[in-house]
Design an enzyme around this catalytic site. Structure first.
Site, PDB file in Angstrom:
ATOM      1  N   THR A  21       0.845  -1.205   0.000  1.00 21.81           N
ATOM      2  CA  THR A  21       0.000   0.000   0.000  1.00 21.81           C
ATOM      3  C   THR A  21       0.873   1.246   0.000  1.00 21.81           C
ATOM      4  O   THR A  21       0.622   2.204  -0.749  1.00 21.81           O
ATOM      5  CB  THR A  21      -0.891   0.013   1.271  1.00 21.81           C
ATOM      6  OG1 THR A  21      -1.527  -1.250   1.382  1.00 21.81           O
ATOM      7  CG2 THR A  21      -1.904   1.125   1.240  1.00 21.81           C
ATOM      8  N   ARG A  46      -1.928 -13.833  -7.531  1.00 23.13           N
ATOM      9  CA  ARG A  46      -2.961 -13.663  -6.509  1.00 23.13           C
ATOM     10  C   ARG A  46      -3.902 -12.552  -6.959  1.00 23.13           C
ATOM     11  O   ARG A  46      -3.437 -11.540  -7.475  1.00 23.13           O
ATOM     12  CB  ARG A  46      -2.242 -13.208  -5.231  1.00 23.13           C
ATOM     13  CG  ARG A  46      -2.782 -13.777  -3.964  1.00 23.13           C
ATOM     14  CD  ARG A  46      -1.868 -13.610  -2.771  1.00 23.13           C
ATOM     15  NE  ARG A  46      -1.190 -12.349  -2.629  1.00 23.13           N
ATOM     16  CZ  ARG A  46      -0.064 -12.191  -1.940  1.00 23.13           C
ATOM     17  NH1 ARG A  46       0.515 -13.207  -1.362  1.00 23.13           N
ATOM     18  NH2 ARG A  46       0.498 -11.011  -1.829  1.00 23.13           N
ATOM     19  N   ARG A 139      -7.357 -10.295   4.099  1.00 22.36           N
ATOM     20  CA  ARG A 139      -6.966 -10.251   2.687  1.00 22.36           C
ATOM     21  C   ARG A 139      -7.592 -11.419   1.911  1.00 22.36           C
ATOM     22  O   ARG A 139      -7.795 -11.334   0.702  1.00 22.36           O
ATOM     23  CB  ARG A 139      -5.434 -10.337   2.641  1.00 22.36           C
ATOM     24  CG  ARG A 139      -4.809  -9.860   1.419  1.00 22.36           C
ATOM     25  CD  ARG A 139      -3.365  -9.477   1.645  1.00 22.36           C
ATOM     26  NE  ARG A 139      -2.491 -10.636   1.628  1.00 22.36           N
ATOM     27  CZ  ARG A 139      -1.170 -10.559   1.708  1.00 22.36           C
ATOM     28  NH1 ARG A 139      -0.579  -9.393   1.839  1.00 22.36           N
ATOM     29  NH2 ARG A 139      -0.430 -11.638   1.689  1.00 22.36           N
ATOM     30  N   ARG A 150       3.371 -17.744   6.858  1.00 24.05           N
ATOM     31  CA  ARG A 150       3.741 -16.334   6.740  1.00 24.05           C
ATOM     32  C   ARG A 150       3.944 -15.704   8.118  1.00 24.05           C
ATOM     33  O   ARG A 150       4.829 -14.873   8.316  1.00 24.05           O
ATOM     34  CB  ARG A 150       2.686 -15.558   5.941  1.00 24.05           C
ATOM     35  CG  ARG A 150       2.877 -15.693   4.436  1.00 24.05           C
ATOM     36  CD  ARG A 150       1.758 -15.090   3.633  1.00 24.05           C
ATOM     37  NE  ARG A 150       1.914 -15.419   2.225  1.00 24.05           N
ATOM     38  CZ  ARG A 150       2.566 -14.666   1.336  1.00 24.05           C
ATOM     39  NH1 ARG A 150       3.103 -13.520   1.691  1.00 24.05           N
ATOM     40  NH2 ARG A 150       2.676 -15.052   0.081  1.00 24.05           N
TER      41      ARG A 150
HETATM   42  P1  5GP Z   1       4.184 -12.020  -1.713  1.00 23.28           P
HETATM   43  O1  5GP Z   1       4.031 -13.479  -2.026  1.00 23.28           O
HETATM   44  O2  5GP Z   1       3.334 -11.604  -0.526  1.00 23.28           O
HETATM   45  O3  5GP Z   1       4.003 -11.137  -2.917  1.00 23.28           O
HETATM   46  O4  5GP Z   1       5.689 -11.808  -1.257  1.00 23.28           O
HETATM   47  C1  5GP Z   1       6.227 -12.560  -0.226  1.00 23.28           C
HETATM   48  C2  5GP Z   1       7.534 -11.966   0.219  1.00 23.28           C
HETATM   49  O5  5GP Z   1       8.493 -12.074  -0.818  1.00 23.28           O
HETATM   50  C3  5GP Z   1       7.430 -10.478   0.554  1.00 23.28           C
HETATM   51  O6  5GP Z   1       8.119 -10.235   1.769  1.00 23.28           O
HETATM   52  C4  5GP Z   1       8.137  -9.814  -0.587  1.00 23.28           C
HETATM   53  O7  5GP Z   1       8.761  -8.614  -0.174  1.00 23.28           O
HETATM   54  C5  5GP Z   1       9.174 -10.854  -0.945  1.00 23.28           C
HETATM   55  N1  5GP Z   1       9.693 -10.689  -2.291  1.00 23.28           N
HETATM   56  C6  5GP Z   1       9.040 -10.261  -3.400  1.00 23.28           C
HETATM   57  N2  5GP Z   1       9.885 -10.210  -4.436  1.00 23.28           N
HETATM   58  C7  5GP Z   1      11.094 -10.602  -3.982  1.00 23.28           C
HETATM   59  C8  5GP Z   1      12.386 -10.726  -4.575  1.00 23.28           C
HETATM   60  O8  5GP Z   1      12.620 -10.467  -5.751  1.00 23.28           O
HETATM   61  N3  5GP Z   1      13.380 -11.155  -3.768  1.00 23.28           N
HETATM   62  C9  5GP Z   1      13.196 -11.468  -2.464  1.00 23.28           C
HETATM   63  N4  5GP Z   1      14.258 -11.853  -1.755  1.00 23.28           N
HETATM   64  N5  5GP Z   1      11.991 -11.351  -1.868  1.00 23.28           N
HETATM   65  C10 5GP Z   1      10.970 -10.929  -2.619  1.00 23.28           C
END
Ligand code: 5GP
Length: 203
Positions: A21, A46, A139, A150
């Protein structure tokens, strides 16, 4: 950061802390200044997520070969999926002379800390873990198992964040407007510098 290159900006914090956000608000308000580093991930899209905009959705096999070819700055396994920042994603934004926003997990931060990228680090912290749980449940995008995973990861991430010293910025997101104005405060001088730079370069 070098005179003619905008500082990248790394955002980190548990999912549900409100990072996305805040990033969205920033990018909407300063369209000329920021660009988003579109990460690769092996997780499924998602809700309304768009391939190539929110993430490059890919397979584990393809991502592992690209990592093997040295195409990634960092990568990490998070909640059973691979995530990573490609060199191309960051260079695309920096070449446009915009501040590149990376939204990554703690493992990614640890890897980036070992590189010469020298970003501004911003950690977004939920007021407490119960609030995080409530946000993740509201969510309605994750299964019960995914939520518990998570939350477990979030506890570990928060420990790391609290251990970081004053060279990084920590913003507690209790109220999104308050958190956002703190964020503006942290970034205002770099935003000004980037606008000057872009003006001089006629961008
Ligand atoms: P979500 O599945 O909720 O989009 O992301 C899960 C986690 O993965 C979040 O903490 C997000 O910041 C992290 N994340 C997203 N893209 C990357 C990336 O390119 N590298 C890493 N190390 N973490 C990522």
């Amino acid at each position: 950061m070098a005179d003619n290159i905008p500082s990248p900006c790394v955002f980190c914090g548990p999912s549900g802390a409100g990072k996305s956000t805040l990033i969205k608000k920033l990018m909407d308000e300063y369209k000329d200044v920021f660009g988003f580093s579109v990460s690769h991930t092996t997780r499924k899209p998602r809700g309304s997520e768009v391939d190539g905009k929110d993430y490059h959705f890919t397979t584990r096999e393809d991502m592992l070969s690209a990592i093997g070819r040295g195409e990634f700055i960092e990568h990490a396994e998070f909640s059973g999926n691979l995530y990573g920042t490609s060199k191309a994603a960051v260079n695309l934004v920096l070449n446009e002379r915009r501040m590149c926003i990376l939204d990554i997990d703690v493992q990614g931060v640890k890897s980036i800390m070992k590189t010469d990228l020298n970003p501004i680090y911003i950690f977004i912290i939920p007021p407490d873990i119960k609030v995080l749980e409530k946000r993740l449940r509201e969510r309605k995008t994750d299964s019960e198992e995914a939520i518990l995973k998570r939350l477990e990861t979030a506890t570990r991430e928060l420990k790391f964040i609290h251990e970081q010293g004053d060279s990084v910025h920590k913003i507690i997101n209790n109220d999104v407007e308050v958190a956002y104005s703190k964020l503006q405060g942290v970034l205002s001088s770099e935003i000004g510098r980037v606008r000057d730079m872009r003006f001089k370069l006629n961008l």
